[in-house]
Design a protein around this motif. Structure first.
Motif, PDB file in Angstrom:
ATOM      1  N   LYS A 248       0.815  -1.213   0.000  1.00 47.07           N
ATOM      2  CA  LYS A 248       0.000   0.000   0.000  1.00 47.07           C
ATOM      3  C   LYS A 248       0.851   1.267   0.000  1.00 47.07           C
ATOM      4  N   ARG A 249       2.132   1.143  -0.332  1.00 47.76           N
ATOM      5  CA  ARG A 249       3.050   2.272  -0.186  1.00 47.76           C
ATOM      6  C   ARG A 249       2.662   3.478  -1.033  1.00 47.76           C
ATOM      7  N   GLN A 250       2.141   3.231  -2.249  1.00 47.98           N
ATOM      8  CA  GLN A 250       1.741   4.352  -3.114  1.00 47.98           C
ATOM      9  C   GLN A 250       0.570   5.112  -2.507  1.00 47.98           C
ATOM     10  N   VAL A 251      -0.385   4.377  -1.972  1.00 45.62           N
ATOM     11  CA  VAL A 251      -1.545   5.009  -1.333  1.00 45.62           C
ATOM     12  C   VAL A 251      -1.103   5.808  -0.116  1.00 45.62           C
ATOM     13  N   ILE A 252      -0.190   5.236   0.671  1.00 48.72           N
ATOM     14  CA  ILE A 252       0.306   5.913   1.870  1.00 48.72           C
ATOM     15  C   ILE A 252       1.055   7.189   1.493  1.00 48.72           C
ATOM     16  N   LEU A 253       1.886   7.121   0.441  1.00 51.17           N
ATOM     17  CA  LEU A 253       2.627   8.300  -0.009  1.00 51.17           C
ATOM     18  C   LEU A 253       1.690   9.402  -0.483  1.00 51.17           C
ATOM     19  N   GLU A 254       0.637   9.008  -1.187  1.00 50.56           N
ATOM     20  CA  GLU A 254      -0.337   9.996  -1.656  1.00 50.56           C
ATOM     21  C   GLU A 254      -1.025  10.675  -0.482  1.00 50.56           C
ATOM     22  N   LYS A 255      -1.345   9.919   0.545  1.00 46.44           N
ATOM     23  CA  LYS A 255      -1.993  10.492   1.726  1.00 46.44           C
ATOM     24  C   LYS A 255      -1.046  11.444   2.451  1.00 46.44           C
ATOM     25  N   ILE A 256       0.244  11.072   2.528  1.00 42.62           N
ATOM     26  CA  ILE A 256       1.231  11.939   3.170  1.00 42.62           C
ATOM     27  C   ILE A 256       1.375  13.244   2.398  1.00 42.62           C
ATOM     28  N   ARG A 257       1.437  13.146   1.069  1.00 43.89           N
ATOM     29  CA  ARG A 257       1.539  14.353   0.239  1.00 43.89           C
ATOM     30  C   ARG A 257       0.303  15.235   0.394  1.00 43.89           C
ATOM     31  N   SER A 258      -0.859  14.586   0.478  1.00 44.27           N
ATOM     32  CA  SER A 258      -2.095  15.348   0.642  1.00 44.27           C
ATOM     33  C   SER A 258      -2.121  16.106   1.971  1.00 44.27           C
ATOM     34  N   VAL A 259      -1.656  15.441   3.031  1.00 43.38           N
ATOM     35  CA  VAL A 259      -1.599  16.081   4.355  1.00 43.38           C
ATOM     36  C   VAL A 259      -0.619  17.252   4.336  1.00 43.38           C
TER      37      VAL A 259
END
Length: 203
Positions: A187-198
């Motif tokens: 799920k690393r891509q999803v996690i990275l996207e969430k971090i960038r969004s935050v």
């Protein structure tokens, strides 16, 4: 030494056959089973090879374990080189910390699985190195938790219960860590996207 030489020869023969009769891409496809054969048959040899080099660092690990136990309120003494004494509720319990307690086998097994998974990944070399470091450090941390759990069982419930916990806790924690690591990795891509969004929302 004969056994090691024989395994090396078998792997060399198989690679040679692939190169003679198939394209170079076939070697890549055969990497996983070949690597598994070599790794599975040589992990104990690798462990024995590492033992003389890493054994001098065991006292440092014992000091770390003792510090954590003291923080948790457990009375503990250490004796050079690899002895640790728990001041249990049933009296002092002296134990020797040997090479097999370090958790080298679980680290080797995790490394084997990691190599196979990352070999099949199309990620950059930097990303693979990063996840390898995270995985190995996580495995070492899990081994510390394993040792602490065994000692806590010894301290509160006695050596018999501690021995039972010692028997299965390594497998349980290792499987849990594998599940957590590879779930996060998948799920690393999803996690990275969430971090960038935050980050975007904060800054």
């Amino acid at each position: 030494y004969v056994a090691i030489y024989g395994r090396a020869n078998y792997v060399a023969y198989i690679f040679g056959l692939f190169l003679i009769f198939f394209d170079i891409s076939a070697v890549r496809e055969a990497f996983t089973p070949l690597f598994l054969i070599v790794a599975a048959t040589s992990s104990s040899l690798i462990s024995r090879g590492l033992e003389p080099y890493l054994t001098p660092y065991i006292p440092h690990l014992i000091s770390l374990i003792a510090a954590i136990l003291r923080t948790l309120g457990v009375g503990v003494k250490t004796y050079h080189p690899n002895l640790i004494e728990l001041q249990t509720l049933k009296g002092p319990l002296l134990m020797e910390f040997v090479w097999g307690c370090v958790g080298v086998y679980s680290t080797l097994i995790f490394s084997i699985i990691l190599v196979i998974v990352l070999f099949e990944e199309s990620s950059s070399l930097r990303a693979k190195i990063l996840w390898s470091v995270i995985g190995i450090l996580g495995t070492l941390f899990v081994n510390v938790i394993r040792i602490i759990t065994i000692f806590l069982a010894d301290y509160y419930y006695g050596f018999e219960v501690g021995g039972t916990v010692h028997y299965f806790i390594g497998y349980v924690l290792f499987i849990i860590w594998l599940a957590i690591f590879f779930y996060i990795f998948s799920k690393r891509q999803v996690i990275l996207e969430k971090i960038r969004s935050v980050k975007q929302k904060l800054f």
